[in-house]
Design a protein around this motif. Structure first.
Motif, mmCIF file in Angstrom:
data_model
loop_
_atom_site.group_PDB
_atom_site.id
_atom_site.type_symbol
_atom_site.label_atom_id
_atom_site.label_comp_id
_atom_site.label_asym_id
_atom_site.label_seq_id
_atom_site.Cartn_x
_atom_site.Cartn_y
_atom_site.Cartn_z
ATOM 1 N N ARG A 119 0.911 -1.047 0.000
ATOM 2 C CA ARG A 119 -0.009 -0.074 -0.022
ATOM 3 C C ARG A 119 0.754 1.319 0.104
ATOM 4 N NH1 ARG A 119 -5.113 1.286 -1.650
ATOM 5 N NH2 ARG A 119 -5.893 3.302 -0.502
ATOM 6 N N GLN A 120 2.126 1.141 0.454
ATOM 7 C CA GLN A 120 3.149 2.366 0.498
ATOM 8 C C GLN A 120 3.498 2.781 -0.673
ATOM 9 O OE1 GLN A 120 6.053 1.562 3.291
ATOM 10 N NE2 GLN A 120 4.638 1.043 5.064
ATOM 11 N N THR B 82 -9.568 -0.843 -0.945
ATOM 12 C CA THR B 82 -9.052 -1.874 -2.168
ATOM 13 C C THR B 82 -10.316 -2.340 -2.612
ATOM 14 O OG1 THR B 82 -8.382 -3.401 -0.473
ATOM 15 C CG2 THR B 82 -6.666 -1.943 -0.996
ATOM 16 N N GLN C 43 -9.145 -7.766 -1.360
ATOM 17 C CA GLN C 43 -9.602 -8.081 -0.094
ATOM 18 C C GLN C 43 -9.582 -9.677 0.142
ATOM 19 O OE1 GLN C 43 -12.454 -5.466 1.616
ATOM 20 N NE2 GLN C 43 -11.713 -3.669 0.886
ATOM 21 N N ASN D 186 -2.268 -4.753 9.234
ATOM 22 C CA ASN D 186 -1.905 -3.515 9.368
ATOM 23 C C ASN D 186 -1.397 -3.051 7.653
ATOM 24 O OD1 ASN D 186 -1.777 -3.376 12.222
ATOM 25 N ND2 ASN D 186 -0.077 -4.355 12.107
ATOM 26 N N SER D 187 -1.862 -3.744 6.748
ATOM 27 C CA SER D 187 -1.400 -3.322 5.297
ATOM 28 C C SER D 187 -2.296 -2.264 4.656
ATOM 29 C CB SER D 187 -1.359 -4.624 4.404
ATOM 30 O OG SER D 187 -2.376 -5.092 4.379
ATOM 31 N N ASN D 188 -3.136 -1.626 5.408
ATOM 32 C CA ASN D 188 -3.773 -0.526 4.662
ATOM 33 C C ASN D 188 -4.617 -0.945 3.548
ATOM 34 O OD1 ASN D 188 -2.709 1.620 6.670
ATOM 35 N ND2 ASN D 188 -1.048 1.894 5.131
ATOM 36 N N TRP D 189 -5.491 -1.657 4.094
ATOM 37 C CA TRP D 189 -6.212 -2.400 3.029
ATOM 38 C C TRP D 189 -7.498 -2.074 2.830
ATOM 39 C CZ3 TRP D 189 -10.792 -3.840 5.303
ATOM 40 C CH2 TRP D 189 -10.994 -3.844 6.743
ATOM 41 N N VAL D 190 -7.809 -0.784 3.466
ATOM 42 C CA VAL D 190 -9.363 -0.123 3.244
ATOM 43 C C VAL D 190 -9.401 0.474 1.932
ATOM 44 C CG1 VAL D 190 -10.616 1.707 4.350
ATOM 45 C CG2 VAL D 190 -9.420 -0.077 5.958
ATOM 46 N N ASP E 261 0.429 4.574 -2.534
ATOM 47 C CA ASP E 261 0.079 6.155 -2.238
ATOM 48 C C ASP E 261 1.177 6.914 -2.803
ATOM 49 O OD1 ASP E 261 -1.867 5.255 -0.371
ATOM 50 O OD2 ASP E 261 -0.493 5.003 1.201
#
Length: 304
Positions: free
Chosen positions: A102-103, A238, A243, A232-236, A106
């Motif tokens: 996810r980083q 996606t 998911q 903690n992988s910022n999946w919101v 972004d």
């Protein structure tokens, strides 16, 4: 964990040298301080071992056996620790890749937004195409993580199938040595040399069990931590398909992996604590049984 490889090699080398030097010093002191023809270990034979060349052959066999078993135990631990570190380092690498997906997304979105200077419609179309391209790239990264995770699981299962009979034999030998050492300590109270030898053997076996169980617990912890990395992988935000793949990794990671000894005893901290508790209980039981005749005599003398 990858940094542990040179430390493992150094530790095994130092332990083998230390145990050989210690036992060699003990043998020299025992043989030179006694007028009788003593052996290096307390043993029982059905024939007279004080005559030559029987005495020399038995002494040589005991020395060779001690060196063989000492080297075998610590070298086996070195091989076991190397396998554990390989698996844990790959799990750490997988966890870092999951957190990094996810980083990168972004950064890519910020760069793509800064580069679009056309009209609003073209900007919206460009952002949609960029978003789709970014999600496709994220899905490709996640697929690589899934394949990597499956390869690690296959390696850990192969390690479990290979090592579980070896660990069973090692646990049996270590527990038997601990029990016999405790029995020897109780039966030789007042004789310093046999007590020291038995105490060293008992301590070495306990330390060996601790080393095996601690590494097994570390592998279990690393395997379970993959689920935390997914969360903690910022999946919101996606896509649903992305998911769903994350759920697959989480479900696989939640199946607790644990090395076993013979498929029925887990190589973990709980097993180590149980063995230590049972050892102390056995030792106290032997002390109580040894002191019981003295207590009975004291009670009889008091009654008379």
């Amino acid at each position: 964990m990858a940094a542990m490889f040179p430390r493992i090699r150094k530790f095994v080398k130092q332990m083998v040298i230390s145990i050989i030097v210690f036992h060699g010093s003990y043998v020299i002191i025992r043989l030179t301080s006694s007028e009788k023809r003593e052996l290096t270990a307390n043993s029982f034979y059905l024939f007279d071992v004080s005559r030559s060349p029987v005495y020399e052959l038995i002494l040589l066999s005991q020395l060779t056996g001690f060196v063989f078993y000492g080297v075998m135990f610590f070298d086996l631990w070195g091989l076991y620790a190397t396998f554990i570190c390989i698996a844990c380092s790959q799990l750490e690498k997988l966890r870092a890749k999951l957190l990094d997906i996810r980083q990168k997304d972004d950064v890519a979105e910020e760069d793509s937004g800064a580069e679009t200077d056309q009209e609003e419609e073209e900007e919206e179309q460009g952002l949609v195409q960029t978003s789709q391209r970014v999600f496709l790239h994220m899905q490709k990264q996640l697929n690589d993580c899934i394949r990597h995770h499956q390869q690690i699981i296959r390696f850990m299962n192969a390690m479990e199938d290979t090592l579980n009979p070896v660990l069973l034999g090692l646990f049996f030998i270590a527990m038997t040595s601990i029990c016999l050492s405790a029995f020897s300590i109780v039966m030789n109270l007042g004789d310093a040399m046999p007590i020291i030898q038995s105490a060293v053997i008992c301590g070495a076996m306990m330390f060996l069990l601790f080393a095996f169980c601690r590494l097994g617990e570390e592998l279990t912890h690393h395997a379970t931590s993959i689920g935390d990395a997914v969360w903690n992988s910022n999946w919101v935000g996606t896509p649903v398909s992305f998911q769903g793949c994350l759920i697959l990794i989480t479900a696989t990671a939640n199946k607790k992996f644990c090395l076993t000894a013979g498929k029925f005893v887990s190589v973990s901290n709980n097993t180590m604590v149980n063995i230590f508790n049972q050892t102390m209980s056995f030792f106290m039981f032997l002390l109580k049984m040894k002191d019981r005749p003295n207590l009975d005599q004291h009670q009889e003398s008091t009654a008379t």
